[in-house]
Design a protein around this motif. Structure first.
Motif, PDB file in Angstrom:
ATOM      1  N   GLN A 142       0.838  -1.200   0.000  1.00  0.00           N
ATOM      2  CA  GLN A 142       0.000   0.000   0.000  1.00  0.00           C
ATOM      3  C   GLN A 142       0.870   1.245   0.000  1.00  0.00           C
ATOM      4  O   GLN A 142       2.014   1.224   0.463  1.00  0.00           O
ATOM      5  CB  GLN A 142      -0.909  -0.008   1.229  1.00  0.00           C
ATOM      6  CG  GLN A 142      -1.769  -1.242   1.371  1.00  0.00           C
ATOM      7  CD  GLN A 142      -2.538  -1.269   2.670  1.00  0.00           C
ATOM      8  OE1 GLN A 142      -2.498  -0.318   3.451  1.00  0.00           O
ATOM      9  NE2 GLN A 142      -3.241  -2.362   2.925  1.00  0.00           N
ATOM     10  N   CYS A 143       0.294   2.353  -0.545  1.00  0.00           N
ATOM     11  CA  CYS A 143       1.015   3.621  -0.538  1.00  0.00           C
ATOM     12  C   CYS A 143       1.208   4.088   0.897  1.00  0.00           C
ATOM     13  O   CYS A 143       0.297   4.003   1.730  1.00  0.00           O
ATOM     14  CB  CYS A 143       0.240   4.683  -1.319  1.00  0.00           C
ATOM     15  SG  CYS A 143       0.192   4.359  -3.100  1.00  0.00           S
ATOM     16  N   ALA A 144       2.406   4.552   1.158  1.00  0.00           N
ATOM     17  CA  ALA A 144       2.711   5.021   2.505  1.00  0.00           C
ATOM     18  C   ALA A 144       2.012   6.350   2.764  1.00  0.00           C
ATOM     19  O   ALA A 144       2.065   7.258   1.932  1.00  0.00           O
ATOM     20  CB  ALA A 144       4.216   5.175   2.662  1.00  0.00           C
ATOM     21  N   PRO A 145       1.307   6.505   3.897  1.00  0.00           N
ATOM     22  CA  PRO A 145       0.699   7.790   4.233  1.00  0.00           C
ATOM     23  C   PRO A 145       1.760   8.891   4.263  1.00  0.00           C
ATOM     24  O   PRO A 145       2.911   8.634   4.635  1.00  0.00           O
ATOM     25  CB  PRO A 145       0.101   7.546   5.624  1.00  0.00           C
ATOM     26  CG  PRO A 145      -0.033   6.056   5.723  1.00  0.00           C
ATOM     27  CD  PRO A 145       1.103   5.503   4.946  1.00  0.00           C
ATOM     28  N   PRO A 146       1.398  10.131   3.840  1.00  0.00           N
ATOM     29  CA  PRO A 146       0.032  10.578   3.473  1.00  0.00           C
ATOM     30  C   PRO A 146      -0.282  10.420   1.996  1.00  0.00           C
ATOM     31  O   PRO A 146      -1.204  11.075   1.483  1.00  0.00           O
ATOM     32  CB  PRO A 146       0.089  12.060   3.860  1.00  0.00           C
ATOM     33  CG  PRO A 146       1.495  12.452   3.549  1.00  0.00           C
ATOM     34  CD  PRO A 146       2.349  11.252   3.880  1.00  0.00           C
ATOM     35  N   GLY A 189      -2.415   3.694  -9.744  1.00  0.00           N
ATOM     36  CA  GLY A 189      -1.185   2.922  -9.634  1.00  0.00           C
ATOM     37  C   GLY A 189       0.031   3.723  -9.226  1.00  0.00           C
ATOM     38  O   GLY A 189       1.126   3.169  -9.138  1.00  0.00           O
ATOM     39  N   VAL A 190      -0.157   5.014  -8.964  1.00  0.00           N
ATOM     40  CA  VAL A 190       0.957   5.877  -8.567  1.00  0.00           C
ATOM     41  C   VAL A 190       0.666   6.441  -7.185  1.00  0.00           C
ATOM     42  O   VAL A 190      -0.456   6.895  -6.913  1.00  0.00           O
ATOM     43  CB  VAL A 190       1.160   7.015  -9.585  1.00  0.00           C
ATOM     44  CG1 VAL A 190       2.327   7.900  -9.156  1.00  0.00           C
ATOM     45  CG2 VAL A 190       1.405   6.443 -10.981  1.00  0.00           C
ATOM     46  N   CYS A 191       1.644   6.406  -6.329  1.00  0.00           N
ATOM     47  CA  CYS A 191       1.472   6.967  -4.983  1.00  0.00           C
ATOM     48  C   CYS A 191       1.727   8.466  -5.042  1.00  0.00           C
ATOM     49  O   CYS A 191       2.830   8.909  -5.377  1.00  0.00           O
ATOM     50  CB  CYS A 191       2.446   6.304  -4.000  1.00  0.00           C
ATOM     51  SG  CYS A 191       2.092   4.549  -3.695  1.00  0.00           S
ATOM     52  N   LEU A 192       0.683   9.258  -4.744  1.00  0.00           N
ATOM     53  CA  LEU A 192       0.781  10.715  -4.811  1.00  0.00           C
ATOM     54  C   LEU A 192       0.395  11.326  -3.479  1.00  0.00           C
ATOM     55  O   LEU A 192      -0.436  10.772  -2.729  1.00  0.00           O
ATOM     56  CB  LEU A 192      -0.144  11.261  -5.901  1.00  0.00           C
ATOM     57  CG  LEU A 192       0.115  10.777  -7.338  1.00  0.00           C
ATOM     58  CD1 LEU A 192      -0.985  11.279  -8.269  1.00  0.00           C
ATOM     59  CD2 LEU A 192       1.484  11.250  -7.817  1.00  0.00           C
ATOM     60  N   SER A 193       0.960  12.497  -3.200  1.00  0.00           N
ATOM     61  CA  SER A 193       0.592  13.240  -1.997  1.00  0.00           C
ATOM     62  C   SER A 193      -0.574  14.160  -2.353  1.00  0.00           C
ATOM     63  O   SER A 193      -0.414  15.185  -3.003  1.00  0.00           O
ATOM     64  CB  SER A 193       1.779  14.073  -1.496  1.00  0.00           C
ATOM     65  OG  SER A 193       1.387  14.864  -0.406  1.00  0.00           O
ATOM     66  N   THR A 194      -1.784  13.797  -1.938  1.00  0.00           N
ATOM     67  CA  THR A 194      -2.969  14.596  -2.278  1.00  0.00           C
ATOM     68  C   THR A 194      -3.098  15.838  -1.396  1.00  0.00           C
ATOM     69  O   THR A 194      -4.035  16.624  -1.577  1.00  0.00           O
ATOM     70  CB  THR A 194      -4.238  13.738  -2.124  1.00  0.00           C
ATOM     71  OG1 THR A 194      -4.310  13.233  -0.786  1.00  0.00           O
ATOM     72  CG2 THR A 194      -4.231  12.575  -3.112  1.00  0.00           C
ATOM     73  N   THR A 195      -2.171  16.015  -0.476  1.00  0.00           N
ATOM     74  CA  THR A 195      -2.237  17.222   0.365  1.00  0.00           C
ATOM     75  C   THR A 195      -1.672  18.436  -0.356  1.00  0.00           C
ATOM     76  O   THR A 195      -1.981  19.573   0.014  1.00  0.00           O
ATOM     77  CB  THR A 195      -1.442  17.000   1.655  1.00  0.00           C
ATOM     78  OG1 THR A 195      -0.077  16.706   1.340  1.00  0.00           O
ATOM     79  CG2 THR A 195      -2.040  15.859   2.459  1.00  0.00           C
ATOM     80  N   ALA A 196      -0.862  18.253  -1.402  1.00  0.00           N
ATOM     81  CA  ALA A 196      -0.225  19.400  -2.057  1.00  0.00           C
ATOM     82  C   ALA A 196      -0.184  19.272  -3.579  1.00  0.00           C
ATOM     83  O   ALA A 196       0.430  20.102  -4.246  1.00  0.00           O
ATOM     84  CB  ALA A 196       1.196  19.564  -1.523  1.00  0.00           C
TER      85      ALA A 196
END
Length: 329
Positions: A244-248, A254-261
């Motif tokens: 799983q994508c590491a928080p956050p 299929g790509v782990c993205l930071s949705t906070t920024a």
């Protein structure tokens, strides 16, 4: 008178001559007997001394090693030289032999078999030359007396040999059911976190899983996530047996993205901020120097907006324009 003296002297001489023979003969015979007896006694003494010396050399020899008794207690058993083979010291020769003066292994007669009494001081009396402190001990192939075998061997029919349910691994008898270095077979070691139980390498912790020689938790191990040898990507963690994508971060196609920024995925995958907005704390907000006034949707620059000059709702009237947040003619 003279005639009597001559006769008396002649009789004395005859008497002396006649007595000398019987006295001398026993003396000569006695001297011969004594000589024979003395010679036999000396020969017996020398033979006894020789036997003692031979016995001492055969039974007590420790190859001249000052710590021979200590080395004999270690249980090591190097390859030995048979009777008649060249040797340098006692330890080179097989059990029941010693290294003779001629530099070859000689049979030791009347040596003490494994299992019989000995002391470390007279360990050389043992056929093997080794004593464990109260009984002689021997390695594989050596003679024994019910007990007293080294290298994991048992005394079987008077000979030290590997017993039932054991294997000869190298020069030692082992039990493959519980030997961590030879588990189930020779030279089959268990891992650092494993132990050999019933011939199989098992993890100390029954809740952990075996992946080769490694003990892991498939639910959380990034190198073995869900199944052995299934690694997670560097930006992912193993949780519940899946990568799983590491928080956050979030998995967006299929790509782990930071949705906070991420202004293209702000707060959620696919949520795009307007051209004059940026993503901050998962929300689309006006960019630096811009303000969204109540009820409005656009981001305004209050420094040059004639309708909102310097502040929302302050409009410039007449011929004035907003300059640096102030209405000027």
């Amino acid at each position: 008178m003279q005639t009597r003296l001559v006769l008396a002297l002649a009789a004395a001489l005859l008497l002396a001559a006649g007595c000398s023979s019987p006295i001398e003969k026993p003396g000569a015979d006695g001297g011969s007997d004594a000589s024979v007896t003395d010679s036999a006694t000396a020969t017996d003494a020398r033979a006894a001394d020789g036997a003692v010396e031979a016995d001492r050399g055969g039974l007590m020899d420790t190859s001249g090693s000052p710590d021979g008794s200590t080395s004999l207690d270690t249980g090591t058993r190097p390859m030995c030289a048979p009777t008649g083979a060249a040797c340098a010291e006692r330890a080179d020769c097989c059990s029941g032999n010693r290294c003779g003066d001629g530099g070859t292994c000689e049979v030791v007669n009347n040596c003490v078999r494994a299992g019989d009494f000995c002391t470390r001081q007279n360990a050389g009396s043992c056929c093997s030359g080794r004593c464990d402190g109260d009984s002689c001990v021997d390695g594989l192939g050596g003679s024994c007396n019910g007990r007293g075998c080294l290298d994991g061997a048992d005394c079987i029919s008077g000979v030290c040999a590997c017993g039932p349910n054991t294997l000869l691994c190298g020069s030692t008898c082992i039990n493959p059911q519980f030997n961590d270095a030879h588990c189930g077979a020779c030279n089959n070691p268990c891992g650092a976190e494993q132990q050999c139980i019933d011939g199989q390498c098992q993890c100390f912790d029954s809740f952990r899983d075996e992946c080769g020689l490694d003990c892991v938790e498939l639910r959380t191990d990034e190198a073995h996530c869900g199944t052995c040898d299934t690694p997670c990507a560097p930006d992912r963690l193993c949780g519940g047996g899946t990568c799983q994508c590491a928080p956050p971060t979030r998995d967006c196609s299929g790509v782990c993205l930071s949705t906070t920024a991420d202004r293209l995925n702000c707060g959620a995958c696919g949520r795009v901020c307007a051209a004059d907005e940026v993503c901050s704390n998962s929300n689309c907000v006006c960019g630096p120097g811009l303000t969204r006034c109540p009820g409005g949707t656009a981001c305004l620059n209050l420094m040059n907006d004639d309708v909102n000059c310097g502040m929302c709702g302050k409009a410039c009237v007449g011929n004035k324009t907003c300059q640096s947040g102030t209405c000027l003619p």
